[in-house]
Design a protein around this motif. Structure first.
Motif, mmCIF file in Angstrom:
data_model
loop_
_atom_site.group_PDB
_atom_site.id
_atom_site.type_symbol
_atom_site.label_atom_id
_atom_site.label_comp_id
_atom_site.label_asym_id
_atom_site.label_seq_id
_atom_site.Cartn_x
_atom_site.Cartn_y
_atom_site.Cartn_z
ATOM 1 N N ILE A 29 2.022 -0.682 0.055
ATOM 2 C CA ILE A 29 2.759 -1.743 -0.532
ATOM 3 C C ILE A 29 2.376 -2.577 -1.474
ATOM 4 C CG2 ILE A 29 4.039 -3.855 0.350
ATOM 5 C CD1 ILE A 29 4.307 -2.439 3.301
ATOM 6 N N ASP A 30 0.949 -3.021 -1.419
ATOM 7 C CA ASP A 30 0.366 -3.513 -2.409
ATOM 8 C C ASP A 30 0.115 -3.240 -3.634
ATOM 9 O OD1 ASP A 30 0.286 -5.891 -0.694
ATOM 10 O OD2 ASP A 30 -1.933 -5.160 -0.249
ATOM 11 N N LEU A 31 0.198 -1.603 -3.641
ATOM 12 C CA LEU A 31 0.271 -0.714 -4.898
ATOM 13 C C LEU A 31 1.406 -0.263 -5.450
ATOM 14 C CD1 LEU A 31 -2.527 1.596 -3.489
ATOM 15 C CD2 LEU A 31 -2.779 0.104 -5.686
ATOM 16 N N GLY A 32 2.580 -1.094 -4.612
ATOM 17 C CA GLY A 32 3.957 -0.735 -5.057
ATOM 18 C C GLY A 32 4.559 0.460 -4.521
ATOM 19 N N ARG A 33 3.955 1.095 -3.867
ATOM 20 C CA ARG A 33 4.322 2.663 -3.237
ATOM 21 C C ARG A 33 5.131 2.521 -2.070
ATOM 22 N NH1 ARG A 33 -1.333 5.808 -3.693
ATOM 23 N NH2 ARG A 33 0.076 7.471 -2.363
ATOM 24 N N ILE A 34 6.236 1.632 -1.983
ATOM 25 C CA ILE A 34 6.835 1.095 -0.805
ATOM 26 C C ILE A 34 7.388 2.603 -0.056
ATOM 27 C CG2 ILE A 34 8.854 -0.089 0.027
ATOM 28 C CD1 ILE A 34 6.757 -1.748 -1.562
ATOM 29 N N HIS A 35 8.132 3.523 -0.791
ATOM 30 C CA HIS A 35 8.586 4.580 0.119
ATOM 31 C C HIS A 35 7.295 5.301 0.752
ATOM 32 C CE1 HIS A 35 12.403 3.720 -1.403
ATOM 33 N NE2 HIS A 35 12.184 3.853 -2.846
ATOM 34 N N ASP A 36 6.357 5.443 0.123
ATOM 35 C CA ASP A 36 5.221 6.084 0.672
ATOM 36 C C ASP A 36 4.828 5.303 2.007
ATOM 37 O OD1 ASP A 36 5.057 8.170 -1.144
ATOM 38 O OD2 ASP A 36 3.680 7.273 -2.420
ATOM 39 N N ALA A 37 4.852 4.199 1.696
ATOM 40 C CA ALA A 37 4.294 3.286 2.963
ATOM 41 C C ALA A 37 5.237 3.622 4.089
ATOM 42 C CB ALA A 37 4.358 1.836 2.622
ATOM 43 N N VAL A 38 6.579 3.307 4.017
ATOM 44 C CA VAL A 38 7.677 3.418 4.789
ATOM 45 C C VAL A 38 7.402 5.005 5.430
ATOM 46 C CG1 VAL A 38 10.244 3.652 5.512
ATOM 47 C CG2 VAL A 38 9.215 1.840 4.021
ATOM 48 N N ARG A 39 7.463 5.935 4.634
ATOM 49 C CA ARG A 39 7.211 7.365 5.163
ATOM 50 C C ARG A 39 6.072 7.554 6.072
ATOM 51 N NH1 ARG A 39 8.605 9.273 0.753
ATOM 52 N NH2 ARG A 39 6.514 9.665 -0.103
ATOM 53 N N LEU A 40 4.851 6.844 5.519
ATOM 54 C CA LEU A 40 3.736 6.881 6.586
ATOM 55 C C LEU A 40 3.919 6.339 7.860
ATOM 56 C CD1 LEU A 40 0.575 7.392 6.677
ATOM 57 C CD2 LEU A 40 0.271 5.163 5.854
ATOM 58 N N LEU A 41 4.550 5.098 8.094
ATOM 59 C CA LEU A 41 4.759 4.549 9.480
ATOM 60 C C LEU A 41 5.725 5.105 10.017
ATOM 61 C CD1 LEU A 41 5.136 0.890 7.553
ATOM 62 C CD2 LEU A 41 3.200 1.788 9.270
ATOM 63 N N GLN A 42 6.611 5.882 9.395
ATOM 64 C CA GLN A 42 7.462 6.705 10.351
ATOM 65 C C GLN A 42 7.325 7.901 10.696
ATOM 66 O OE1 GLN A 42 11.011 6.251 7.630
ATOM 67 N NE2 GLN A 42 11.643 4.172 8.809
ATOM 68 N N GLN A 43 6.090 8.267 10.488
ATOM 69 C CA GLN A 43 5.537 9.742 10.777
ATOM 70 C C GLN A 43 6.039 9.840 12.486
ATOM 71 O OE1 GLN A 43 1.706 10.197 10.014
ATOM 72 N NE2 GLN A 43 2.068 10.528 8.008
ATOM 73 N N PRO A 44 6.580 11.001 12.754
ATOM 74 C CA PRO A 44 6.969 11.207 14.254
ATOM 75 C C PRO A 44 5.654 11.005 15.227
ATOM 76 C CG PRO A 44 7.853 13.029 12.914
ATOM 77 C CD PRO A 44 6.950 12.286 12.022
ATOM 78 N N ILE A 45 5.981 10.526 16.197
ATOM 79 C CA ILE A 45 4.887 10.082 17.195
ATOM 80 C C ILE A 45 4.954 10.952 18.592
ATOM 81 C CG2 ILE A 45 4.621 7.658 16.619
ATOM 82 C CD1 ILE A 45 6.626 6.664 18.654
ATOM 83 N N VAL B 72 -5.421 6.741 13.136
ATOM 84 C CA VAL B 72 -5.510 5.337 13.563
ATOM 85 C C VAL B 72 -5.295 4.122 12.569
ATOM 86 C CG1 VAL B 72 -6.756 6.002 15.308
ATOM 87 C CG2 VAL B 72 -7.779 5.645 13.135
ATOM 88 N N ASN B 73 -5.083 4.640 11.304
ATOM 89 C CA ASN B 73 -5.069 3.339 10.192
ATOM 90 C C ASN B 73 -3.717 3.235 9.732
ATOM 91 O OD1 ASN B 73 -7.626 2.382 10.877
ATOM 92 N ND2 ASN B 73 -8.688 4.187 9.652
ATOM 93 N N SER B 74 -2.574 3.840 10.199
ATOM 94 C CA SER B 74 -1.375 3.844 9.223
ATOM 95 C C SER B 74 -0.887 2.829 8.952
ATOM 96 C CB SER B 74 -0.333 4.739 10.074
ATOM 97 O OG SER B 74 -0.129 3.905 11.311
ATOM 98 N N SER B 75 -0.796 1.416 9.784
ATOM 99 C CA SER B 75 -0.311 0.283 9.529
ATOM 100 C C SER B 75 -1.116 -0.570 8.533
ATOM 101 C CB SER B 75 -0.415 -0.559 10.833
ATOM 102 O OG SER B 75 0.133 -1.905 10.511
ATOM 103 N N LEU B 76 -2.483 -0.438 8.454
ATOM 104 C CA LEU B 76 -3.326 -1.052 7.424
ATOM 105 C C LEU B 76 -3.173 -0.360 6.040
ATOM 106 C CD1 LEU B 76 -5.191 -3.212 6.677
ATOM 107 C CD2 LEU B 76 -7.039 -1.859 7.398
ATOM 108 N N ARG B 77 -3.134 1.055 6.299
ATOM 109 C CA ARG B 77 -2.891 1.779 5.015
ATOM 110 C C ARG B 77 -1.610 1.389 4.289
ATOM 111 N NH1 ARG B 77 -2.310 8.340 3.687
ATOM 112 N NH2 ARG B 77 -2.633 7.983 1.475
ATOM 113 N N ALA B 78 -0.517 1.405 5.152
ATOM 114 C CA ALA B 78 0.913 0.997 4.558
ATOM 115 C C ALA B 78 0.794 -0.213 3.851
ATOM 116 C CB ALA B 78 1.874 0.961 5.726
ATOM 117 N N GLU B 79 0.076 -1.361 4.404
ATOM 118 C CA GLU B 79 -0.249 -2.457 3.484
ATOM 119 C C GLU B 79 -0.765 -2.315 2.387
ATOM 120 O OE1 GLU B 79 -2.303 -6.755 4.483
ATOM 121 O OE2 GLU B 79 -1.938 -5.367 5.952
ATOM 122 N N ARG B 80 -1.855 -1.449 2.326
ATOM 123 C CA ARG B 80 -2.281 -1.127 0.951
ATOM 124 C C ARG B 80 -1.281 -0.575 -0.108
ATOM 125 N NH1 ARG B 80 -5.719 -4.175 2.643
ATOM 126 N NH2 ARG B 80 -7.568 -3.863 3.554
#
Length: 452
Positions: A418-434, A408-416
Motif C-alpha cells: 500500500i505504501d508503494l502504491g500497489r493497492i490492488h496487489d495488496a488487496v489480492r494478497l490479503l484475500q488469498q483463499p484460506i 505468515v507475513n501477508s498483513s505486514l507485506r500488504a502494508e508495504r
C-alpha cells in the motif's frame, strides 16, 4: 456471505483486509477501494464505510452497506447497525434489532442489549434479561452494573449470595480447600454491591475470602481501601500481598496526595523482600520517570537485570535508555548480558538492539547484523528486518524480505505494498483463499519453537 466464514475471518484477521489497513487506505485517500470492497464481503471495509457515510449524514446508505452482513444473522454486524442507530437517536430501533439475539442466549448480545436498555432508562428490563445467566461471570458483572441504575442492588446481591452458598469443592482431594464457584467472580461482585450500599465492613470481609486476589493487574480490596482512605489497613495488606498490586495501589494513593517520597519508599520496602522487586520494578521506574528521575529509574532496572536478564525487564530498560538519550549505554548493557552468556544472544534479546542502534545512527549496521543473526532468516526476524529497511527508505527490499515468508507475513507485506502504491496487489494478497486449520489433540508437551 456466510456467518461462520465472516466470524472466522474477523476473529483471525485472515483472508480479509484487517482494520488497521482499512484505516490506512482511507488515510491515503483510497475511499473508492474501501467502498468497492465493502460490497464484496470485506467486513472491516463495510464497517468503516458505513460509519463514514453515517458521519456524513448519509444514514440510509450506511444501513444499506451493512444490510447484507446483517442478513447473515452474524451478531457483530447486527451490533454495528444497532450502534449506528443508537448514535443517530434511534434507540428503540436499536433495542428491537438486538433483542432477538439476546433472547436467544447469545452472551455478547445479552451484555450489549442490557447496557443499551440501561442507557435508555430501562434498567429493570436489563436486569430481568440477565438474571437467568447469573452463573456466567461476564453476564453477572453486567447485571451488577445495571442493577445500580435500576435500584435493584438487593435483588442482585441475593442472586450472588445464592451462588456463593452453592459453591462446591473444586476436586475430590480431601486436602484441597479450593471451591468451584459459578460465577467465579461472585464474591468480588457482591462486595461491589455492598460497597456502594455503604456497607464497607461487609465488603472488606467478603474480599478477604477470595481465592484469586488480582485481576488484570488490579486488586479490588486494595482499591476499596484506597477509595475509603483506610491507609493503615492498606499498608498492612500491601505488606502481605504477594503480587505487588496492593503496594502499587498504595503508591498511587500516596503519589496523588503529593507524597512522592512515600510512594517510592513503599515500592522499595516491598522490593526488599524476596522476589519483591521483580513485581514492582516497572511501576517504580514509571513513577520515577514521571517525576523526572530517569537516572534512578534506569538504575532500578539495570541492577535487577544485572544477573538475571528477563527479556520483559530488559526491554523496559532499553526503552528507558532510548527515551532518555542514552541508547549507547543500552547497547553496552546488552553487550554485557551477551558476554555473560558466552557470546550467545537469542532473538528475544537481540531484537532489543535494533531501535537502540537506529537511534545511534547505525541503521545500516543493524540491518546487516540482523541478516547475520542465526535466526535472521526466520519469519519473525523478517518483521524486524522489513521495518528497518522501510525506515531506511528501502521499501522495495522491505517487501522482498516479507515475500520470502508468504504464509505468515501477508498483513505486514500488504502494508508495504500500500505504501508503494500497489493497492490492488495488496488487496489480492490479503484475500488469498484460506484453509481453516484443524487443531491436533494436545500431547502434553509445550512448543519449544520461537517466538515464545
Amino acid at each position: 456471505m456466510d456467518a461462520d466464514d465472516l466470524d472466522y475471518r474477523a476473529r483471525t484477521l485472515t483472508g480479509c483486509i484487517p482494520p488497521g489497513l482499512v484505516t490506512r487506505l482511507l488515510e491515503l485517500g483510497h475511499e473508492r477501494e474501501v467502498e468497492f470492497q465493502a460490497g464484496r464481503g470485506e467486513w472491516f471495509c463495510a464497517l468503516e464505510w458505513a460509519r463514514l457515510l453515517g458521519n456524513r449524514g448519509q444514514r440510509e446508505q450506511a444501513l444499506e452497506v451493512l444490510a447484507p452482513y446483517v442478513a447473515t444473522n452474524w451478531w457483530p454486524a447486527t451490533q454495528a447497525q444497532a450502534e449506528l442507530l443508537e448514535g443517530w437517536g434511534r434507540a428503540e430501533e436499536a433495542i428491537a434489532l438486538s433483542r432477538p439475539y439476546a433472547e436467544a442466549g447469545d452472551r455478547l448480545a445479552l451484555v450489549f442489549s442490557a447496557r443499551l436498555l440501561a442507557r435508555h432508562g430501562r434498567s429493570g428490563e436489563a436486569v430481568m434479561l440477565l438474571r437467568a445467566g447469573i452463573q456466567d461471570g461476564i453476564l453477572a458483572e453486567c447485571l451488577v452494573d445495571v442493577a445500580e441504575t435500576a435500584g435493584m442492588d438487593e435483588e442482585a446481591a441475593a442472586l450472588l449470595e445464592a451462588r456463593v452458598e452453592a459453591a462446591v469443592p473444586a476436586c475430590n482431594d480431601p486436602d484441597c480447600d479450593n471451591l468451584r464457584m459459578e460465577p467465579s467472580n461472585a464474591v468480588g461482585l457482591l462486595a461491589t454491591i455492598r460497597e456502594r450500599q455503604g456497607r464497607i465492613e461487609e465488603a472488606i470481609t467478603l474480599l478477604h475470602t477470595r481465592e484469586t486476589t488480582s485481576v488484570n493487574g488490579r486488586d479490588q480490596l486494595a482499591d476499596l481501601l484506597a477509595r475509603h482512605d483506610r491507609i493503615t489497613e492498606l499498608r498492612a495488606y500491601a505488606a502481605s500481598e504477594y503480587h505487588g498490586h496492593a503496594v502499587q495501589c498504595l503508591a498511587e494513593m500516596l503519589e496523588e496526595r503529593g507524597d512522592v517520597e512515600g510512594a517510592i519508599a513503599a515500592y522499595r520496602t516491598f522490593g526488599a523482600t524476596s522476589s519483591g522487586m521483580w513485581h514492582v520494578a516497572v511501576p517504580l521506574s514509571e513513577l520515577l520517570v514521571r517525576h523526572r528521575r530517569s537516572d534512578e529509574a534506569i538504575e532500578v532496572l539495570r541492577a535487577l537485570t544485572e544477573n538475571n536478564a528477563e527479556d520483559w525487564l530488559v526491554h523496559t530498560l532499553c526503552t528507558l535508555y532510548a527515551d532518555h538519550g542514552r541508547s549507547r549505554e543500552g547497547l553496552a548493557h546488552l553487550d554485557a548480558i551477551k558476554a555473560r552468556r558466552d557470546g550467545k544472544e537469542d532473538w528475544a534479546l537481540f531484537q532489543m538492539r535494533l531501535p537502540l542502534m537506529a537511534d545511534c545512527g547505525l541503521l545500516d549496521e543493524a540491518i546487516e547484523q540482523t541478516r547475520a543473526h542465526p535466526e535472521g532468516d526466520t519469519w519473525y526476524a523478517a518483521w524486524a528486518l522489513s521495518d528497518m529497511l522501510d525506515k531506511a527508505g528501502r521499501t522495495e527490499e522491505a517487501d522482498a524480505v516479507l515475500a520470502q515468508h508468504p504464509a505468515v507475513n501477508s498483513s505486514l507485506r500488504a502494508e508495504r505494498l500500500i505504501d508503494l502504491g500497489r493497492i490492488h496487489d495488496a488487496v489480492r494478497l490479503l484475500q488469498q483463499p484460506i484453509s481453516k486449520p484443524t487443531t491436533p489433540a494436545w500431547d502434553g508437551n509445550y512448543s519449544t519453537e520461537p517466538p515464545f
